[in-house]
Motif scaffolding. Structure first.
Motif, PDB file in Angstrom:
ATOM      1  N   SER A  66      98.157  63.514  -5.078  1.00 18.22           N
ATOM      2  CA  SER A  66      97.251  63.085  -3.801  1.00 18.22           C
ATOM      3  C   SER A  66      96.487  64.180  -3.360  1.00 18.22           C
ATOM      4  N   THR A  67      97.034  65.352  -3.546  1.00 17.03           N
ATOM      5  CA  THR A  67      95.933  66.442  -3.237  1.00 17.03           C
ATOM      6  C   THR A  67      96.314  68.094  -4.225  1.00 17.03           C
ATOM      7  N   CYS A  68      95.539  68.899  -3.721  1.00 19.75           N
ATOM      8  CA  CYS A  68      95.910  70.052  -4.656  1.00 19.75           C
ATOM      9  C   CYS A  68      96.740  70.987  -3.773  1.00 19.75           C
ATOM     10  N   THR A  69      97.923  71.371  -4.063  1.00 19.14           N
ATOM     11  CA  THR A  69      98.996  72.208  -3.012  1.00 19.14           C
ATOM     12  C   THR A  69      99.072  73.395  -3.830  1.00 19.14           C
ATOM     13  N   GLY A  70      99.290  74.461  -2.993  1.00 18.86           N
ATOM     14  CA  GLY A  70      99.446  75.996  -3.334  1.00 18.86           C
ATOM     15  C   GLY A  70      98.378  76.766  -2.761  1.00 18.86           C
ATOM     16  N   GLU A  71      98.203  77.758  -2.990  1.00 20.74           N
ATOM     17  CA  GLU A  71      97.269  78.890  -2.671  1.00 20.74           C
ATOM     18  C   GLU A  71      96.268  79.096  -4.007  1.00 20.74           C
ATOM     19  N   ALA A  72      95.166  78.828  -3.587  1.00 23.24           N
ATOM     20  CA  ALA A  72      94.011  79.075  -4.543  1.00 23.24           C
ATOM     21  C   ALA A  72      93.942  80.488  -4.797  1.00 23.24           C
ATOM     22  N   GLU A  73      93.857  80.867  -6.015  1.00 22.63           N
ATOM     23  CA  GLU A  73      93.641  82.708  -6.421  1.00 22.63           C
ATOM     24  C   GLU A  73      92.256  82.960  -6.229  1.00 22.63           C
ATOM     25  N   GLN A  74      92.069  84.075  -5.897  1.00 22.26           N
ATOM     26  CA  GLN A  74      90.817  84.769  -5.857  1.00 22.26           C
ATOM     27  C   GLN A  74      90.825  86.031  -6.940  1.00 22.26           C
ATOM     28  N   MET A  75      89.698  86.152  -7.736  1.00 19.93           N
ATOM     29  CA  MET A  75      89.732  87.002  -8.658  1.00 19.93           C
ATOM     30  C   MET A  75      88.364  87.779  -8.823  1.00 19.93           C
ATOM     31  N   THR A  76      88.348  89.126  -9.443  1.00 23.16           N
ATOM     32  CA  THR A  76      86.747  89.426  -9.747  1.00 23.16           C
ATOM     33  C   THR A  76      86.256  88.503 -11.057  1.00 23.16           C
ATOM     34  N   TRP A  77      84.987  89.046 -11.281  1.00 18.99           N
ATOM     35  CA  TRP A  77      84.445  87.921 -12.171  1.00 18.99           C
ATOM     36  C   TRP A  77      84.799  88.479 -13.594  1.00 18.99           C
ATOM     37  N   GLN A  78      85.242  89.596 -13.859  1.00 19.49           N
ATOM     38  CA  GLN A  78      85.737  89.887 -15.046  1.00 19.49           C
ATOM     39  C   GLN A  78      87.137  89.437 -15.421  1.00 19.49           C
ATOM     40  N   GLU A  79      87.738  89.318 -14.064  1.00 23.71           N
ATOM     41  CA  GLU A  79      89.195  88.714 -14.263  1.00 23.71           C
ATOM     42  C   GLU A  79      89.230  87.044 -14.662  1.00 23.71           C
ATOM     43  N   ARG A 113      82.339  72.429   4.615  1.00 19.52           N
ATOM     44  CA  ARG A 113      83.704  72.708   4.868  1.00 19.52           C
ATOM     45  C   ARG A 113      84.759  71.656   4.422  1.00 19.52           C
ATOM     46  N   PRO A 114      84.822  71.437   3.003  1.00 19.19           N
ATOM     47  CA  PRO A 114      83.951  71.957   2.047  1.00 19.19           C
ATOM     48  C   PRO A 114      82.762  70.968   1.583  1.00 19.19           C
ATOM     49  N   ALA A 115      81.971  71.576   0.679  1.00 20.54           N
ATOM     50  CA  ALA A 115      80.816  70.922   0.260  1.00 20.54           C
ATOM     51  C   ALA A 115      80.958  70.306  -1.255  1.00 20.54           C
ATOM     52  N   ILE A 116      82.061  69.548  -1.136  1.00 21.44           N
ATOM     53  CA  ILE A 116      82.361  68.934  -2.581  1.00 21.44           C
ATOM     54  C   ILE A 116      82.903  67.546  -2.408  1.00 21.44           C
ATOM     55  N   ASN A 117      83.052  66.677  -3.442  1.00 24.80           N
ATOM     56  CA  ASN A 117      83.665  65.313  -3.342  1.00 24.80           C
ATOM     57  C   ASN A 117      85.214  65.547  -3.096  1.00 24.80           C
ATOM     58  N   GLY A 118      85.444  65.128  -1.866  1.00 29.49           N
ATOM     59  CA  GLY A 118      86.892  65.460  -1.453  1.00 29.49           C
ATOM     60  C   GLY A 118      87.923  64.339  -1.937  1.00 29.49           C
ATOM     61  N   THR A 119      87.434  63.315  -2.658  1.00 31.77           N
ATOM     62  CA  THR A 119      88.403  62.391  -3.235  1.00 31.77           C
ATOM     63  C   THR A 119      88.965  62.900  -4.681  1.00 31.77           C
ATOM     64  N   PHE A 120      88.057  63.586  -5.248  1.00 33.41           N
ATOM     65  CA  PHE A 120      88.251  63.899  -6.792  1.00 33.41           C
ATOM     66  C   PHE A 120      88.571  65.663  -6.784  1.00 33.41           C
ATOM     67  N   PHE A 121      88.170  66.313  -5.715  1.00 35.65           N
ATOM     68  CA  PHE A 121      88.548  67.596  -5.595  1.00 35.65           C
ATOM     69  C   PHE A 121      89.002  67.910  -4.264  1.00 35.65           C
ATOM     70  N   PRO A 122      90.206  67.492  -3.953  1.00 30.79           N
ATOM     71  CA  PRO A 122      90.810  67.651  -2.564  1.00 30.79           C
ATOM     72  C   PRO A 122      91.443  68.973  -2.315  1.00 30.79           C
ATOM     73  N   ALA A 123      91.354  69.385  -1.198  1.00 31.91           N
ATOM     74  CA  ALA A 123      91.997  70.891  -0.742  1.00 31.91           C
ATOM     75  C   ALA A 123      91.084  71.913  -1.411  1.00 31.91           C
ATOM     76  N   THR A 124      89.851  71.597  -1.554  1.00 29.58           N
ATOM     77  CA  THR A 124      88.812  72.626  -2.310  1.00 29.58           C
ATOM     78  C   THR A 124      88.593  73.976  -1.225  1.00 29.58           C
ATOM     79  N   PRO A 125      88.982  74.963  -1.290  1.00 33.42           N
ATOM     80  CA  PRO A 125      88.735  76.168  -0.404  1.00 33.42           C
ATOM     81  C   PRO A 125      87.015  76.250  -0.094  1.00 33.42           C
ATOM     82  N   PRO A 126      86.787  76.258   1.223  1.00 37.00           N
ATOM     83  CA  PRO A 126      85.435  76.187   1.432  1.00 37.00           C
ATOM     84  C   PRO A 126      84.830  77.401   1.349  1.00 37.00           C
ATOM     85  N   ASP A 127      84.841  78.086   0.023  1.00 38.23           N
ATOM     86  CA  ASP A 127      84.085  79.333   0.091  1.00 38.23           C
ATOM     87  C   ASP A 127      83.476  79.466  -1.278  1.00 38.23           C
TER      88      ASP A 127
END
Length: 173
Positions: A66-79, A113-127
């Motif tokens: 039903s939703t995305c759980t866990g912490e989204a990871e941030q990484m550098t461009w090369q990573e 906050r976020p600017a994305i379709n929340g039905t198909f991409f739930p819990a997207t970080p607003p960043d």
């Protein structure tokens, strides 16, 4: 005193949750309506207008039905580029970092906050999320799409930013 603390805690929690909720323009046509998407697997979504298959969750998150759980990871461009290469090495399905035009096609320009379709991409970080598109003016920067407000900008490649992978629809799909 305990009931006052409980009441204050609930009030603060409701304000925080309201501040994190997606806000959309009233009476505006969606730029990424639900009809533009279909579920391929529990973790992937087809964007019909582009023929691209997207990971439903940001890297680091998992779709629980039903939703995305866990912490989204941030990484550098090369990573991010190395993550996509390693992720697809065994799968051989063509998963990659999207280019600017591809990632921008997911931006819901009528929402923040976020600017994305929340039905198909739930819990997207607003960043910001990485694209594979480097800046032609500055080799130390690459383009990002901010799902805070659907804007695009260039960021230093050594900054840490979120990632969502994409691939082209296979003929058998």
């Amino acid at each position: 005193m305990k009931s006052l603390f409980t009441l204050m805690s609930l009030l603060i929690l409701s304000v925080v949750q309201a501040a994190q909720a997606q806000t959309c323009l009233a009476n505006a046509d969606d730029t990424t309506p639900d009809d533009d998407f279909s579920t391929i697997t529990t973790s992937t979504v087809l964007h019909t207008p582009t023929g691209l298959i997207w990971q439903r969750c940001a890297v680091g998150q998992t779709f629980d039905g039903s939703t995305c759980t866990g912490e989204a990871e941030q990484m550098t461009w090369q990573e991010a580029l190395m993550y996509a290469y390693t992720y697809d090495a065994d799968l051989r399905e063509g998963w990659r970092v999207p280019n600017l035009k591809e990632l921008a096609s997911l931006a819901e320009r009528d929402c923040v906050r976020p600017a994305i379709n929340g039905t198909f991409f739930p819990a997207t970080p607003p960043d910001s999320f990485w694209t594979s598109t480097p800046s032609i003016m500055d080799p130390l920067r690459a383009w990002t799409v901010a799902f805070f407000n659907a804007s695009h900008s260039i960021k230093e490649k050594d900054r840490t930013v979120y990632l969502r992978l994409v691939r082209t629809k296979l003929p058998t799909e």
